[in-house]
Structures are given as C-alpha cells and as structure tokens.
Design an enzyme around this catalytic site. Sequence first.
Site, mmCIF file in Angstrom:
data_model
loop_
_atom_site.group_PDB
_atom_site.id
_atom_site.type_symbol
_atom_site.label_atom_id
_atom_site.label_comp_id
_atom_site.label_asym_id
_atom_site.label_seq_id
_atom_site.Cartn_x
_atom_site.Cartn_y
_atom_site.Cartn_z
ATOM 1 N N SER A 137 30.848 30.932 38.188
ATOM 2 C CA SER A 137 30.870 32.280 38.727
ATOM 3 C C SER A 137 30.815 33.264 37.570
ATOM 4 O O SER A 137 31.154 32.913 36.429
ATOM 5 C CB SER A 137 32.161 32.480 39.517
ATOM 6 O OG SER A 137 32.407 33.850 39.699
ATOM 7 N N TYR A 150 41.708 31.910 39.449
ATOM 8 C CA TYR A 150 40.323 31.650 39.860
ATOM 9 C C TYR A 150 39.400 31.751 38.646
ATOM 10 O O TYR A 150 38.571 30.872 38.391
ATOM 11 C CB TYR A 150 39.908 32.643 40.960
ATOM 12 C CG TYR A 150 38.484 32.442 41.442
ATOM 13 C CD1 TYR A 150 38.186 31.460 42.385
ATOM 14 C CD2 TYR A 150 37.441 33.222 40.949
ATOM 15 C CE1 TYR A 150 36.869 31.262 42.828
ATOM 16 C CE2 TYR A 150 36.135 33.033 41.378
ATOM 17 C CZ TYR A 150 35.857 32.060 42.320
ATOM 18 O OH TYR A 150 34.570 31.869 42.745
ATOM 19 N N LYS A 154 36.976 28.825 36.835
ATOM 20 C CA LYS A 154 35.533 28.930 36.625
ATOM 21 C C LYS A 154 35.188 28.805 35.138
ATOM 22 O O LYS A 154 34.142 28.272 34.772
ATOM 23 C CB LYS A 154 35.002 30.236 37.228
ATOM 24 C CG LYS A 154 35.074 30.240 38.759
ATOM 25 C CD LYS A 154 34.288 29.089 39.363
ATOM 26 C CE LYS A 154 34.375 28.996 40.867
ATOM 27 N NZ LYS A 154 33.665 27.849 41.431
HETATM 28 P P1 NAP Z 1 33.135 29.821 51.025
HETATM 29 O O1 NAP Z 1 32.270 30.582 51.952
HETATM 30 O O2 NAP Z 1 34.574 30.157 50.983
HETATM 31 O O3 NAP Z 1 32.962 28.270 51.279
HETATM 32 C C1 NAP Z 1 33.701 27.364 50.519
HETATM 33 C C2 NAP Z 1 33.399 25.974 50.986
HETATM 34 O O4 NAP Z 1 34.207 25.093 50.196
HETATM 35 C C3 NAP Z 1 33.766 25.741 52.431
HETATM 36 O O5 NAP Z 1 32.773 25.016 53.076
HETATM 37 C C4 NAP Z 1 35.056 24.946 52.345
HETATM 38 O O6 NAP Z 1 35.234 23.972 53.341
HETATM 39 C C5 NAP Z 1 34.860 24.183 51.065
HETATM 40 N N1 NAP Z 1 36.160 23.768 50.572
HETATM 41 C C6 NAP Z 1 37.167 24.548 50.156
HETATM 42 N N2 NAP Z 1 38.243 23.791 49.850
HETATM 43 C C7 NAP Z 1 37.898 22.503 50.092
HETATM 44 C C8 NAP Z 1 38.569 21.261 49.980
HETATM 45 N N3 NAP Z 1 39.833 21.201 49.556
HETATM 46 N N4 NAP Z 1 37.912 20.139 50.330
HETATM 47 C C9 NAP Z 1 36.639 20.203 50.786
HETATM 48 N N5 NAP Z 1 35.951 21.345 50.904
HETATM 49 C C10 NAP Z 1 36.573 22.480 50.569
HETATM 50 O O7 NAP Z 1 32.609 29.948 49.519
HETATM 51 P P2 NAP Z 1 31.220 30.475 48.956
HETATM 52 O O8 NAP Z 1 31.318 31.942 48.809
HETATM 53 O O9 NAP Z 1 30.074 29.899 49.686
HETATM 54 O O10 NAP Z 1 31.285 29.877 47.462
HETATM 55 C C11 NAP Z 1 30.630 28.677 47.100
HETATM 56 C C12 NAP Z 1 30.750 28.519 45.595
HETATM 57 O O11 NAP Z 1 30.200 29.649 44.927
HETATM 58 C C13 NAP Z 1 32.176 28.393 45.111
HETATM 59 O O12 NAP Z 1 32.234 27.469 44.064
HETATM 60 C C14 NAP Z 1 32.475 29.759 44.589
HETATM 61 O O13 NAP Z 1 33.507 29.749 43.629
HETATM 62 C C15 NAP Z 1 31.149 30.169 44.025
HETATM 63 N N6 NAP Z 1 30.978 31.624 43.934
HETATM 64 C C16 NAP Z 1 31.072 32.410 45.037
HETATM 65 C C17 NAP Z 1 30.921 33.788 44.911
HETATM 66 C C18 NAP Z 1 31.035 34.716 46.091
HETATM 67 O O14 NAP Z 1 31.108 35.928 45.861
HETATM 68 N N7 NAP Z 1 31.044 34.248 47.302
HETATM 69 C C19 NAP Z 1 30.647 34.342 43.656
HETATM 70 C C20 NAP Z 1 30.547 33.497 42.564
HETATM 71 C C21 NAP Z 1 30.709 32.142 42.704
HETATM 72 P P3 NAP Z 1 35.484 24.215 54.914
HETATM 73 O O15 NAP Z 1 34.534 25.247 55.367
HETATM 74 O O16 NAP Z 1 35.145 22.880 55.450
HETATM 75 O O17 NAP Z 1 36.899 24.617 55.068
#
Ligand code: NAP
Length: 868
Positions: A137, A150, A154
Amino acid sequence: MTENYFQNKTVCVTGAGRGIGQSLTLKLAKLGAKVIAVSKTNEHLKELIAQDNSITPVCVDLADWNATKEAIKPHLPIQLLVNNAAVAILDSFLDVKPEDFDTLFNVNVRSIICISQEIARDLIERKLPGSIVNLSSQASAAALKDHSVYCSTKAAVDGLTRVMALELGPHQIRVNTVQPTVVLTDMGRIGWSDEKKAAGMLSKIPLNRFAEVEDVVDPIIFLLSDKSQMINGVALPIARNISVTAAAEQYYNPELVKLIEENGTKPELALQHMGLTDNDMIIVANTLRGKKVVKKTSRQILASASTLSSNEKEEWTCERCTLLNNVSMNICEACSLSRPLSRLNITNCDAPASTEWGCEQCTLLNKASVTICDACAASRPSPPPSFNVSVFETKDQSQSDDDESNHAQDKPSVIITLNLYWNAIGPIGAQNLAEALKSNNTLTDLSLFSNQIKGDGAIQLADALRYNQTLLTLNLGENGIDDSGGEHLGDALGNNKSLITLNLRNNRIDDKGLQHLAAGLRNNKKLTTLDLESNRIHDEGIQDLANALRSNQTLRILNLGTNGITSTGAQYLAAALETNKVTLRTLKLNGNGIQMKGAHYLAAALKNNNTLLELDLAANHIEDEGIKPLSYALRNNHTLVTLKLEVTQITDDGVRYLADGLCYNKGLQELNLVYNTITKDGAEHLSNSLTHNNTLFTLNLSHTGLGDDGMRALADGLERSKSLSTLHMEYNTIKTEGAKALAGVLRKNNTLTTLNIASNDIGADGTEHIADALKKNKTLTTLNLSGNQIGDSGAQQLSDVLKENNTLTTLNLAACKIEDSGVEYLANALQNNRILATLNLSSNKFKEGGAKHLANALRNNEVMSPSL
Ligand code: NAP
C-alpha cells in the site's frame, strides 16, 4: 499479455471475498484461469461463486497458520499467487492494542509467508516457474494518522517481498508488490470516507482521484502475466502520492497567491486542506495587513553563500518576517528563505542556466536556480556556486505600483472570515498572523483548527488579542496547545473586548491553563462560547472556573466534554449553577468521570436553576441510582430542554425513574438514551410517560437493544403522544412484529415527522406494514430505513407509498439490498411523486439497469433530482 496466457493456469487469490480480491478473481476467471479463491467469510465466497461457478472457494482464516497450510495443499500446484487479504484496524498510536497488533500482523504479513512457502516449495520441487504479487500500500512508506500498525504491516510486506524476490528469483519465481493509493472498497471506506480527511489525501494525488478497483486489478494481472517476465522485486505504486516539500519554490506559493488575488476582495477566504506552512502565513499575514504580495521576478540577486562567515555573530533582521536572526544562519530561522541581504555579495545578473547540483544531504539532483534542495529543504549546493534567490517583497498598499502590478493584489484586505483549518501551520506561522491581527480591523472569524501552532503560537495570538478588538470567533482546536498557551490566552481574555467564541478543543490545556482562562472570564464581558472539550482538565481547575462563572455575565455555552472531571468537579459546577447567577445555557460534561454522587449534586442544582437549557452527561458513570435524583429534579425544573444521557449505564430501573420525572416535567424537549440497555419493562414506563408528557419533541433510543416486544410496549405511548416529532430507534433489533407496532403508531400519531429505524432487522414483511401505514400518514417527512434488508420487495412496497403519500420528503434506503428491479419500482413511482426531495440509494446492489431507470425518472421528476 500473450493471448490465452491464463488459460488453465491455476491462480490463488487471497481475500477474494470482497473489494480488490473479488474483482481480480472474477477477471482472472474470465481470462480462463482456474482460480482458487481464499477468503474468511463463507457468505462472501458464496456470492462470488454465484457470479462464476468455475471458481474454487477455500474458506479459511488466514490468521491460522496450520489451517491455512492444510487448506491450500489440495490445490497445488499453483503457479500464480496474489496475497491480497488484509485487515485495517485503525487506532491512534497511543491506543494500539496488542491483540489488534497480532491480528494485523498475522493476516497482513504472516499469512503471506505461510501460503507462499507452501506454494513456492511445491513449485521448486516441480521445477515450475511462478509469479507472486503481494498487496502492499502507499501506507508502507507514508505516515497516515491512526494507521501506525497497518502502515507497519505494509512496510513489512515491502521488505518481505524484496527478500522473497531475492531468494525465489533463482527458481524463476518472481515476487513483486503493488502499492495502491486509496481505493474506495470496504477497507478504503474505513480510513477515508470522511470527506475532510479524503480531501487532504486527494490533494497529494496529482491525478486528483482515488483509485478504482480496476486500476489495481489490471497492474496485478500484468505482474502475473508473461508480459512482466523480467520484473522481479519491484514495488509498483498505483498513483504515487507526491507532496510538495518545504523547499524554496514553495515559499512563493503560486496557488495561494492566486487564491488570494482571486478572492482578496471577497469577505471570506477559505484556505483549508492546502498543506499551508509557516512560510505561507507570511503571504496570508501580509494580505491581512492590506499589503501586496509581489513576486520579484525582474530583479534577481546573485549571492554567494561564502560571503557568510559562520563565526560572525551579528544579528540581522529578516526582511520577510521581521524576525531577528543570527548571521551565522544563512537562512532565516522563521521563513527559511530570506537571508541577510546586506551581508551578501549582491550583483544584478541573470540566473545561471539550469545547472544541476547534488544536494549534500540527500544526494538528490537540483537545478541551480533552486537555492534550497527540493527534497530535504535544508541543504544547498556545495561547494556553493552562485545561485539565484527569488525575492518576495511586500509593499504597503499606499506605495505605487510598478512593473510587478500583474502580481499585485490591488484591493486592501476586506477579509472578514479566514479559514485556515487542516494545514501545517506552526508557531512561526501563528506569529505572522498574530502580528497582522494587531493592525487588522476587518477580520471577524479566524479558524486555525487542526494545525500545529502549539503553546508558542497560542502565546503570540493571545498577545494579538490584547490589541485586536474586531475578532469575534477564534478556532484554535487541535493545535497541540499546552498550558503556557492556555495561560496567555486566559490572560488575554481579560483584556479582549470582542471575542464571542473561543474554541480550544483537543489541546493539552490542564488545570493551570484553565485557572488563567477562569481569571480571564472574570473580567471578560463578551465571550459567549468556550469550547474546552478533550483537554486535560481536572477538578482543581474546575473549582476556579466554577467560581469565575458566578461573576461572568456573558458565557452561554461551556463545553468541558472528555476531560478528567469527577463528581467533585460536578459538585463545584453544581454549586455555581445553584446560585442562579450563572448565565450558562449549555453545559457539556460528557466523557468525564462523573458518578452517581456527581449526578446528585447536579440534580440538586437543577431543582433551583432556571437558566440551563442543555445538560450533556453522556459517557459518565451515572447508573440507575444517579438517574433517580435527576428524575426528581425534572419534576421541578421546567427550564431544561435537552438532557443527554448516552452511555451512562442506565437499565430499565433508571428508565423507570426518568419516566416518572417526565410525567411531571413541562420543559424537556430532547432526551437521549443512546447506548443504554432498555428492555420491554423500560419501554413500558417510557410509553406511559409519553402519554402524560406534552413537551418532549425528540426521543433517541438508538443502540439500546430494543426489539419487537420493546417496540410493542412503546407503541401505545407513541400513538398517544401529543408532542413527539423525532424518534430515533436505529441500531436495535426490531423485526417484523416491531415494524407492525410502528405501523400502528404511524396510523394514529399526529405529531411524528422524523422516524429513524436504520440498521434494524426489518425485512420485506416489516416494510410492508410500514408502507401500508404511510399511505395514510400525513405528518412523517423523513424516514430512514437504511441498513435493513428490505430488498426489492420492500422497495416495491415503498414505491407504492411514493405514489400516494404527499408528505415524505426524505427517504433513506442505503444498504437495503435493493437490486435492479427494486430500483425500477422506485424510479417509476418517482415519476408521479412531486414531494420527495432526497432519496438515498447508496450501497445497494443495483447495476446499470437500475441506474438507467433512475436516470429516466430524473428526467421526468421535478423535485428530487438535486439530492439523489
Ligand atoms: P477489503 O475490501 O476489506 O477486503 C479484504 C479481503 O480480505 C476480504 O475478502 C476479507 O475476507 C479478506 N480477509 C480479511 N481477513 C482475512 C482473514 N483473516 N482470512 C481470510 N481472508 C481475510 O480490502 P481491499 O480494499 O479490497 O484491500 C485488498 C488489499 O489491498 C489489502 O491488502 C489492502 O491492504 C490493500 N490496499 C487497499 C487499499 C484501499 O484503499 N482499499 C489501499 C492500499 C492497499 P472476507 O470478505 O471473506 O471477510
């Protein structure tokens, strides 16, 4: 990528249930890959499979090392892996909890090691190449408020990726990371749904938008594919954040000067979220003084830093900010740009061509015309070549214009409101503003909320308050102001004759500062609002404040929320209130340590008090026994209009006491019982009081655990109430029967205008009851059903209401699981509705079809379009 590259390749995506992972999984499946979708929540996986049944779901908690290994083994070999799953738990650094640290590291980092080990070992054994993409991130390199752990996870992902790339590379397994900026998925919303916060982040993204999920998915697919065969160990930012450093160029802040030039004649100047620093305050201060801001481009000064001898200790005055400096400092301590021109070897000449020079400190390349390194804002070319200094001069308005008139601000300052919140203004910037305030006599409102002026900046502004008698509102909230600042501001209050509102919330003022503020209040005859929420105030300071309140004749609103006040402090305040000499109308004591005893003191004071209109005791330990005296006070006190008792550990007994008081009370209009525990018994008592009480307008029972039987018990009183206009029941457990009882209320009650039943368990059946009642209801204007599972059938029921009901102006159906057909019903109804002004359909499940129907409806609807 090569056509069909993903055909029959096995790809594992973790965190596939939602957000980026979900879209990525679907897209990979579409490209022909056999996708192993790993996620924690079965429901999310089921939804995924419903969209593409070629996907193989694996439901496992990635925080569980052994379970994860076992879950992945049956699906080997896996050639492509995306470690996407992560959690975001936000907390300020000082509040980080060990269990959250463990969860974050276990899911965000350890699971990557666990799953990648299993997959890589197998590939190495089989001598197969592979590609792994880890989701990092922007947070890995940035400092984001409340993201300490967090961000750490990262940063760990970046480090881990580099070593994985190093060690797995020889086996032809490539490992890379992507570092997205904010993507508004569920996770993105946790950190960035606050508009103000989002604006701060957006200002650093040159592309000026947050990323869409697809903006992240496509680069991941590229890194997995054969189009990136020589890319290993890279961290790919997806929209790199670029913030301007405090370098030479920033001093002349063209954006700021342009804004001032454009708005200099308008009474309001809003400069929030611009990353403004102390240097910028020189420009702002000059504007307040009515001076021009001129960028001198025609005259350039060639100066040699070697003329400055470090052992000379003469003092010199900075032209820009008028501070005294020491000659051994080449650059003014305050504005970090000017230098003692008199000491320099000045020759008029043109700027040297853009010779590059390396900064000693950070080794970045700079242009010769930049005197200070762009990156570290400190170093200069060494050995110092001749370099250019762009000089910014201020001119009195009275002085004549010359060739720089195109840069000049022609009108004297008429700014009445200056909004500088959410910038990076420090003590020096505050000092510049303070100096300007001394001579300014137009500004009435100044907001410096959420900067870093600290105690020193507050001292400067306090000094200005002795001279300035125009300012009415000063907002210094969230500025790290400590006692020294509080003391000076307090002293200044005694002399100031204009200030009406002083906001000092979220600072570090403690009892000593408060004692000075109290002393100031004794002499002050203007201040009506003092906001001291979230400081470090305890009973000792309150004693002085309470005494001062007895002689002060103007203060109306006093916010002492979230401090360290106990029952003793409440006793001091109560004693002051009891004299009836105190002019306070609103007293906020929420989030302190007041207990039952404190409530007794306040209740005793309320019996005699006939001035206080609002008392906020939320988040104190009042408990049922503390409610008892307050309830007796309500029998005698008919002045109090608002009583806030949110999170005060009240149960049914306390509600019974309150209800008794309400039966006799003739003044209270708003009662807030949020986050207490109320069952059917408590609801019955409240219901009874509603039939007797004729003044209560607003009753807030959200988060109280009330369910169907509670709602039924309350219904009778609601039906018969002659005053209640707003009822909050959100975040309870109301189901169909409760909704039926509410429908009965809507049929009989003639006063209710706002009903908030968001986030209950109301489904289509419950909605049908409510909708049926609404067809006849003639008072309700606002209905919030968001977060209930009303679905398309509920939407259909409500659309029938929209065709007949002529009172409803606001309908909130966010997150109600409405799909295309539900939206179609609503859209059709809208074409005939002439009253609905706001319809909230956010976070539902409709797609293009629904949007098309809405667009059609908007073409024909005359009322609603602006607020959809
Ligand atoms: P999200 O919408 O919160 O989705 C997270 C996913 O991770 C969900 O499917 C969740 O599972 C799964 N997860 C969480 N804890 C888990 C566990 N203990 N075991 C198995 N699965 C688990 O996140 P996102 O925004 O798509 O982010 C995806 C990636 O991009 C992450 O690594 C995040 O740090 C990175 N990122 C996101 C952003 C942003 O602004 N959104 C920015 C930079 C980087 P369930 O749905 O099954 O509960």
